[in-house]
Write a protein that holds these residues in place. Sequence first.
Motif, PDB file in Angstrom:
ATOM      1  N   VAL A 448      46.422 -41.799   6.570  1.00  0.00           N
ATOM      2  CA  VAL A 448      47.082 -42.940   5.917  1.00  0.00           C
ATOM      3  C   VAL A 448      47.483 -42.570   4.495  1.00  0.00           C
ATOM      4  CG1 VAL A 448      45.870 -44.662   7.292  1.00  0.00           C
ATOM      5  CG2 VAL A 448      44.846 -43.859   5.153  1.00  0.00           C
ATOM      6  N   ASP A 449      48.417 -43.342   3.965  1.00  0.00           N
ATOM      7  CA  ASP A 449      48.826 -43.184   2.570  1.00  0.00           C
ATOM      8  C   ASP A 449      47.865 -43.895   1.627  1.00  0.00           C
ATOM      9  OD1 ASP A 449      51.637 -41.847   2.729  1.00  0.00           O
ATOM     10  OD2 ASP A 449      51.657 -43.401   4.270  1.00  0.00           O
ATOM     11  N   ALA A 450      47.205 -44.928   2.123  1.00  0.00           N
ATOM     12  CA  ALA A 450      46.222 -45.657   1.313  1.00  0.00           C
ATOM     13  C   ALA A 450      45.138 -46.214   2.225  1.00  0.00           C
ATOM     14  CB  ALA A 450      46.888 -46.793   0.545  1.00  0.00           C
ATOM     15  N   THR A 451      43.897 -46.046   1.813  1.00  0.00           N
ATOM     16  CA  THR A 451      42.767 -46.561   2.583  1.00  0.00           C
ATOM     17  C   THR A 451      42.557 -48.045   2.283  1.00  0.00           C
ATOM     18  OG1 THR A 451      41.649 -44.418   2.552  1.00  0.00           O
ATOM     19  CG2 THR A 451      40.290 -46.349   2.990  1.00  0.00           C
ATOM     20  N   ALA A 452      42.293 -48.819   3.334  1.00  0.00           N
ATOM     21  CA  ALA A 452      41.980 -50.243   3.167  1.00  0.00           C
ATOM     22  C   ALA A 452      40.975 -50.625   4.243  1.00  0.00           C
ATOM     23  CB  ALA A 452      43.244 -51.096   3.272  1.00  0.00           C
ATOM     24  N   TYR A 453      40.268 -51.726   4.022  1.00  0.00           N
ATOM     25  CA  TYR A 453      39.209 -52.147   4.924  1.00  0.00           C
ATOM     26  C   TYR A 453      39.685 -53.243   5.875  1.00  0.00           C
ATOM     27  CZ  TYR A 453      36.399 -49.686   1.457  1.00  0.00           C
ATOM     28  OH  TYR A 453      35.894 -48.740   0.610  1.00  0.00           O
ATOM     29  N   ASP A 454      39.057 -53.284   7.041  1.00  0.00           N
ATOM     30  CA  ASP A 454      39.387 -54.318   8.025  1.00  0.00           C
ATOM     31  C   ASP A 454      38.289 -55.376   8.005  1.00  0.00           C
ATOM     32  OD1 ASP A 454      40.412 -55.770  10.128  1.00  0.00           O
ATOM     33  OD2 ASP A 454      39.548 -54.470  11.678  1.00  0.00           O
ATOM     34  N   TYR A 455      38.545 -56.471   7.292  1.00  0.00           N
ATOM     35  CA  TYR A 455      37.594 -57.575   7.221  1.00  0.00           C
ATOM     36  C   TYR A 455      37.879 -58.545   8.365  1.00  0.00           C
ATOM     37  CZ  TYR A 455      36.604 -55.702   2.589  1.00  0.00           C
ATOM     38  OH  TYR A 455      36.253 -54.876   1.550  1.00  0.00           O
ATOM     39  N   VAL A 456      36.947 -58.575   9.315  1.00  0.00           N
ATOM     40  CA  VAL A 456      37.223 -59.263  10.580  1.00  0.00           C
ATOM     41  C   VAL A 456      37.083 -60.780  10.493  1.00  0.00           C
ATOM     42  CG1 VAL A 456      36.620 -57.243  11.944  1.00  0.00           C
ATOM     43  CG2 VAL A 456      34.828 -58.885  11.344  1.00  0.00           C
ATOM     44  N   ASN A 457      36.550 -61.301   9.405  1.00  0.00           N
ATOM     45  CA  ASN A 457      36.465 -62.764   9.272  1.00  0.00           C
ATOM     46  C   ASN A 457      37.619 -63.331   8.459  1.00  0.00           C
ATOM     47  OD1 ASN A 457      35.382 -61.490   6.958  1.00  0.00           O
ATOM     48  ND2 ASN A 457      34.192 -63.311   6.408  1.00  0.00           N
ATOM     49  N   VAL A 458      38.627 -62.500   8.180  1.00  0.00           N
ATOM     50  CA  VAL A 458      39.803 -62.950   7.443  1.00  0.00           C
ATOM     51  C   VAL A 458      40.930 -63.255   8.434  1.00  0.00           C
ATOM     52  CG1 VAL A 458      41.556 -62.289   5.757  1.00  0.00           C
ATOM     53  CG2 VAL A 458      39.171 -61.604   5.412  1.00  0.00           C
ATOM     54  N   PRO A 459      41.523 -64.445   8.381  1.00  0.00           N
ATOM     55  CA  PRO A 459      42.608 -64.804   9.307  1.00  0.00           C
ATOM     56  C   PRO A 459      43.833 -63.909   9.131  1.00  0.00           C
ATOM     57  CG  PRO A 459      41.696 -66.759   8.243  1.00  0.00           C
ATOM     58  CD  PRO A 459      41.143 -65.574   7.515  1.00  0.00           C
ATOM     59  N   TRP A 460      44.677 -63.886  10.133  1.00  0.00           N
ATOM     60  CA  TRP A 460      45.941 -63.148  10.053  1.00  0.00           C
ATOM     61  C   TRP A 460      46.779 -63.644   8.872  1.00  0.00           C
ATOM     62  CZ3 TRP A 460      45.614 -59.015  12.717  1.00  0.00           C
ATOM     63  CH2 TRP A 460      45.154 -58.977  14.039  1.00  0.00           C
ATOM     64  N   GLY A 461      47.448 -62.719   8.211  1.00  0.00           N
ATOM     65  CA  GLY A 461      48.436 -63.079   7.201  1.00  0.00           C
ATOM     66  C   GLY A 461      47.888 -63.485   5.854  1.00  0.00           C
ATOM     67  N   ASP A 462      46.585 -63.304   5.631  1.00  0.00           N
ATOM     68  CA  ASP A 462      45.969 -63.696   4.370  1.00  0.00           C
ATOM     69  C   ASP A 462      46.172 -62.576   3.345  1.00  0.00           C
ATOM     70  OD1 ASP A 462      44.268 -64.277   2.240  1.00  0.00           O
ATOM     71  OD2 ASP A 462      42.695 -65.100   3.518  1.00  0.00           O
ATOM     72  N   THR A 463      47.168 -62.708   2.492  1.00  0.00           N
ATOM     73  CA  THR A 463      47.497 -61.638   1.553  1.00  0.00           C
ATOM     74  C   THR A 463      46.511 -61.545   0.392  1.00  0.00           C
ATOM     75  OG1 THR A 463      49.019 -63.114   0.389  1.00  0.00           O
ATOM     76  CG2 THR A 463      49.957 -61.685   2.088  1.00  0.00           C
ATOM     77  N   ASP A 467      42.470 -56.866   3.114  1.00  0.00           N
ATOM     78  CA  ASP A 467      42.566 -55.700   2.240  1.00  0.00           C
ATOM     79  C   ASP A 467      43.838 -54.894   2.487  1.00  0.00           C
ATOM     80  OD1 ASP A 467      41.158 -54.504   0.115  1.00  0.00           O
ATOM     81  OD2 ASP A 467      40.512 -52.859   1.403  1.00  0.00           O
ATOM     82  N   ASN A 468      44.266 -54.826   3.740  1.00  0.00           N
ATOM     83  CA  ASN A 468      45.468 -54.069   4.091  1.00  0.00           C
ATOM     84  C   ASN A 468      46.722 -54.730   3.524  1.00  0.00           C
ATOM     85  OD1 ASN A 468      44.476 -51.975   6.347  1.00  0.00           O
ATOM     86  ND2 ASN A 468      43.398 -53.909   6.639  1.00  0.00           N
ATOM     87  N   LEU A 469      46.861 -56.037   3.776  1.00  0.00           N
ATOM     88  CA  LEU A 469      48.026 -56.754   3.266  1.00  0.00           C
ATOM     89  C   LEU A 469      48.032 -56.785   1.732  1.00  0.00           C
ATOM     90  CD1 LEU A 469      48.375 -59.801   5.695  1.00  0.00           C
ATOM     91  CD2 LEU A 469      49.862 -57.809   5.504  1.00  0.00           C
ATOM     92  N   LYS A 470      46.857 -56.929   1.158  1.00  0.00           N
ATOM     93  CA  LYS A 470      46.755 -56.964  -0.301  1.00  0.00           C
ATOM     94  C   LYS A 470      47.267 -55.654  -0.907  1.00  0.00           C
ATOM     95  CE  LYS A 470      43.369 -58.189  -3.863  1.00  0.00           C
ATOM     96  NZ  LYS A 470      41.946 -58.565  -4.099  1.00  0.00           N
ATOM     97  N   ALA A 471      46.895 -54.534  -0.277  1.00  0.00           N
ATOM     98  CA  ALA A 471      47.330 -53.224  -0.770  1.00  0.00           C
ATOM     99  C   ALA A 471      48.840 -53.063  -0.648  1.00  0.00           C
ATOM    100  CB  ALA A 471      46.611 -52.122   0.000  1.00  0.00           C
ATOM    101  N   ILE A 472      49.393 -53.512   0.481  1.00  0.00           N
ATOM    102  CA  ILE A 472      50.833 -53.345   0.706  1.00  0.00           C
ATOM    103  C   ILE A 472      51.640 -54.228  -0.244  1.00  0.00           C
ATOM    104  CG2 ILE A 472      52.696 -53.666   2.382  1.00  0.00           C
ATOM    105  CD1 ILE A 472      50.603 -52.944   4.566  1.00  0.00           C
ATOM    106  N   VAL A 473      51.227 -55.467  -0.399  1.00  0.00           N
ATOM    107  CA  VAL A 473      51.927 -56.372  -1.309  1.00  0.00           C
ATOM    108  C   VAL A 473      51.875 -55.824  -2.731  1.00  0.00           C
ATOM    109  CG1 VAL A 473      51.867 -58.655  -2.372  1.00  0.00           C
ATOM    110  CG2 VAL A 473      51.626 -58.432   0.108  1.00  0.00           C
ATOM    111  N   ASN A 474      50.731 -55.276  -3.110  1.00  0.00           N
ATOM    112  CA  ASN A 474      50.608 -54.698  -4.442  1.00  0.00           C
ATOM    113  C   ASN A 474      51.571 -53.520  -4.608  1.00  0.00           C
ATOM    114  OD1 ASN A 474      48.943 -54.833  -6.979  1.00  0.00           O
ATOM    115  ND2 ASN A 474      48.670 -52.669  -6.466  1.00  0.00           N
ATOM    116  N   TYR A 475      51.705 -52.714  -3.567  1.00  0.00           N
ATOM    117  CA  TYR A 475      52.620 -51.569  -3.617  1.00  0.00           C
ATOM    118  C   TYR A 475      54.068 -52.033  -3.745  1.00  0.00           C
ATOM    119  CZ  TYR A 475      54.911 -47.193  -2.334  1.00  0.00           C
ATOM    120  OH  TYR A 475      55.701 -46.072  -2.341  1.00  0.00           O
TER     121      TYR A 475
END
Length: 524
Positions: A448-463, A467-475
Amino acid sequence: MHTNLFTSGARIALAGITCVLLWTACRKDNKTSPDPAPRTDTTKVTASSDEDSLKYLMYQIMQVTYADGGRTPASGLPTYYWYSQVPALNPFDAKYANADSLLSVMKTYAINQTTTRPYDHYSFLDRNGVLTNKLMNGISSQAFAATNGDLGLDYGIAQDGGGNAHIFVLYADKNGPAGKIGVTRGWEIISVNGNSNISTSQAFLTSVYNAIFNSPSVTLGFRRPDGTTITQTLTTASYNINPVVFDTVFTLAGSGKKVGYFSMYTFSSIINSSGQDTYTKTALDQLFNKFAAQGITSLIVDFRYNGGGAVSTAEYLDNAIAPAGAAGKLMYSTVFNDKLMAHASQVGLTTTTKFAAATSKLRLDDVFFITTGNTASASELTLNNLKPYMTVKLVGAKTYGKPVGFIDFNIAVFDQNHNRKYLADLYAINFETKNANGVGGYFTGIDVDATAYDYVNVPWGDTRNDDNLKAIVNYLTTGKYTGNARAASTEMSNLRQAIPSLKPVNGFNGMVDYERSRIISAGH
């Protein structure tokens, strides 16, 4: 579109029953071709059971030839990608208790020099046809299933700071029994058949797995992210698979840039065994029409739980995402073993696949893929094919690592009364893929280009909390990914990661080329 192998032309004495194997095309309206001329060899093989028949036929397909009747080259056409590294074996040897044990031994011979372990930890037998029907026809069950379909969900088990166990829904198919009552990612399962004593004991974990995946019905208690609860008895059912479990379009603050996001959990085929569009294609058509209508300029594809499936769906996605400049150019190359490659044109096999003459309606600046160790094969193929033509970024964790795929061989026998008996679907590695730049061979995964965590109690689309969406939006906003230090912050203290070792893997890792299966079978 799977290859229906009923044993080509040759008469093989198996426990006193003459089993005739015939190649047929997979489309239901196709007629079985006449028996070809008898084989030139007269070897008589005896066996004592259908299991012996399966062992023999599996070995023949993989190591000797996939068709008889004098219509193949004298050297034969073995289909196994690593056939040349497997020594001659006797499939009837008593040390092979069943076809699975024989296959397990065959998989040990081709060694990856980088890892010093066998390349093949992928090949398997599907003994009830459920997987084949799911991938090829986009249906959750079929006649050989032990239960009528499934619940349409998967789960992960996490622990909090105090060591207490929690079960969270990873995803739910919208058309499945769970999805129809609103179950989705982030819902916590707080009781299973009345048992609310959630733990990590092996007995409890086994009982939960069997209740959800191996039972016709189960009563589950759920806690939604807002704290409300519901208890519901779910019964397994057959349904049209909708691989898109969530999608949205959001606008970046400041720039006004529109970003499309969707999560896809499987690659069920866009075309079924009768050549008709599946619900999968309908869902994907609607998705990309929506993205085009809203004018997105960036796309996030969430493959964190996607183990792959039909190659045709990977090609659909690549055509839907690729820039106009890719139209008509090489999408990927398919490499078979040396004997199949030498006779590819003779048997009608193509070794290249091109992008459509007209590609995506989208005009994307970039595409991001969210990946984990569960991202495999057809999903890896999809993102690898796009790399030569556009900016592709991966966020999350290294992918599974499977640049090889299957042609489905459906094995059955006919007795002297012409009664057909299904034995299994053989998924043994038949080919490798490489993108237009010749890049493939990612047996240890794609970084991967950036490591992020998979938090399984977080609903879809929660920026904010994904952690993944947060990293991408920040980029997209700053040109930099969010640092991993945020995992230790106070606001992250209630977020949970699943512990893979606490639940057996439930799902399929692979890619199946049903189209090439049909091409081979139609010619034999």
